[in-house]
Write a protein that holds these residues in place. Structure first.
Motif, short mmCIF file in Angstrom:
data_model
loop_
_atom_site.label_atom_id
_atom_site.label_comp_id
_atom_site.label_asym_id
_atom_site.label_seq_id
_atom_site.Cartn_x
_atom_site.Cartn_y
_atom_site.Cartn_z
N GLU A 53 -15.44 13.59 41.62
CA GLU A 53 -16.08 12.30 41.87
C GLU A 53 -17.38 12.45 42.64
O GLU A 53 -18.33 11.70 42.42
CB GLU A 53 -15.11 11.37 42.62
CG GLU A 53 -13.96 10.88 41.76
CD GLU A 53 -14.43 10.20 40.48
OE1 GLU A 53 -15.39 9.41 40.55
OE2 GLU A 53 -13.85 10.49 39.42
N MET A 54 -17.45 13.42 43.55
CA MET A 54 -18.69 13.67 44.29
C MET A 54 -19.80 14.12 43.34
O MET A 54 -20.95 13.67 43.43
CB MET A 54 -18.44 14.73 45.37
CG MET A 54 -17.57 14.26 46.51
SD MET A 54 -16.93 15.63 47.51
CE MET A 54 -18.43 16.31 48.17
N MET A 55 -19.44 14.99 42.41
CA MET A 55 -20.43 15.50 41.45
C MET A 55 -20.88 14.40 40.50
O MET A 55 -22.08 14.26 40.19
CB MET A 55 -19.83 16.67 40.67
CG MET A 55 -19.50 17.88 41.52
SD MET A 55 -18.47 19.11 40.68
CE MET A 55 -19.66 19.86 39.56
N VAL A 100 -23.36 19.49 35.23
CA VAL A 100 -23.78 19.56 36.63
C VAL A 100 -22.95 20.64 37.30
O VAL A 100 -21.73 20.71 37.14
CB VAL A 100 -23.65 18.20 37.36
CG1 VAL A 100 -22.24 17.64 37.26
CG2 VAL A 100 -24.06 18.34 38.82
N ARG A 101 -23.64 21.52 37.99
CA ARG A 101 -22.99 22.61 38.71
C ARG A 101 -23.10 22.32 40.20
O ARG A 101 -24.12 21.83 40.66
CB ARG A 101 -23.65 23.95 38.37
CG ARG A 101 -23.45 24.37 36.91
CD ARG A 101 -24.35 25.54 36.56
NE ARG A 101 -24.02 26.16 35.29
CZ ARG A 101 -24.42 25.72 34.11
NH1 ARG A 101 -25.19 24.63 34.04
NH2 ARG A 101 -24.07 26.33 32.99
N ALA A 102 -22.05 22.65 40.92
CA ALA A 102 -22.05 22.40 42.36
C ALA A 102 -21.45 23.57 43.10
O ALA A 102 -20.49 24.19 42.66
CB ALA A 102 -21.26 21.13 42.68
N LYS A 103 -22.06 23.85 44.23
CA LYS A 103 -21.55 24.87 45.14
C LYS A 103 -21.23 24.15 46.45
O LYS A 103 -22.14 23.69 47.14
CB LYS A 103 -22.58 25.97 45.34
CG LYS A 103 -22.07 27.19 46.09
CD LYS A 103 -23.12 28.30 46.06
CE LYS A 103 -22.58 29.57 46.69
NZ LYS A 103 -23.56 30.67 46.64
N PHE A 104 -19.95 24.02 46.75
CA PHE A 104 -19.54 23.22 47.89
C PHE A 104 -19.47 24.06 49.16
O PHE A 104 -18.43 24.26 49.76
CB PHE A 104 -18.20 22.54 47.60
CG PHE A 104 -18.28 21.52 46.51
CD1 PHE A 104 -18.92 20.32 46.73
CD2 PHE A 104 -17.75 21.77 45.26
CE1 PHE A 104 -19.02 19.37 45.73
CE2 PHE A 104 -17.83 20.84 44.26
CZ PHE A 104 -18.47 19.63 44.49
#
Length: 222
Positions: free
Chosen positions: A24-26, A71-75
């Motif tokens: 959901e954040m992404m 979309v790629r994400a690095k948390f």
């Protein structure tokens, strides 16, 4: 969705988020950035299967026009997001403007590199496109008819003045992960043809622009 809990740090604090919350954040990041809504297609955890804060998560989305984007994400600290929506919208527009008939071609996808383009003003003028990679699937052996259909697409893009037109065609005999590359090359494309699984009658790969039909056909490898 695994629903596992993972730790990541922000400053001196430690928080826990489920995979659903990461997703959901992404998605919110994309919808806020582009002021549009997306449907979730696929959520891909890091290869380890958990979020460690050091690996990349991928969320595949579809907009209202059917355009697929990643979309790629690095948390970690801080969050880092990377997306290809502008490229995806540009590719979709170029593809929609191709006039050449695609009889004998099962599926065609495009991947582009761009400059001076935003999601609000998708200007596909040749000066804004660095390169176009056409990824196509044909479910039979190469024939004069399907090669002519492929070449007509290739020639139209070359004639429009796009400086670099690359072509990658799989003549697929059996189910293959190449199917996924046609649909979403930015995520599933591979650097070497030998990395694709499945059975192929042949494949075609050219990075040359302005080929004649005979030169184009000569690019087939079996």
């Amino acid at each position: 969705m695994s629903g596992c809990i993972s730790n990541y740090s922000i400053g001196n604090s430690t928080r826990k988020e489920s995979d659903a919350e990461y997703l959901e954040m992404m998605k919110k990041y994309m919808e806020d950035k582009y002021s549009t809504t997306f449907d979730t297609v696929e959520y891909i955890l890091p290869s380890s299967g958990v979020n460690t804060g050091m690996e990349i998560n991928v969320l595949v989305l579809r907009d209202a026009d059917g355009t697929i984007t990643n979309v790629r994400a690095k948390f970690g600290t801080p969050y880092n997001y990377y997306d290809d929506y502008v490229k995806a919208r540009t590719a979709a527009k170029i593809l929609s403007e191709i006039d050449a008939p695609t009889d004998g071609i099962d599926e065609v996808g495009l991947y582009v590199t761009v400059k001076n383009i935003t999601a609000d003003t998708v200007d596909v003028s040749p000066e804004n496109i660095n390169s176009i990679t056409v990824v196509a699937k044909v479910s039979e052996e190469p024939t004069e008819a399907n090669m002519k259909a492929l070449y007509d697409v290739y020639k139209e893009l070359c004639d429009k003045g796009y400086g670099k037109v690359y072509f990658l065609v799989g003549f697929v005999a059996d189910s293959s992960d190449f199917d996924a590359a046609v649909k979403n090359y930015n995520l599933h494309g591979k650097s070497k043809w030998s990395d694709y699984t499945g059975e192929f009658f042949a494949h075609l790969h050219t990075t040359s622009t302005g080929l004649s039909f005979e030169e184009f056909k000569a690019s087939i490898e079996k």
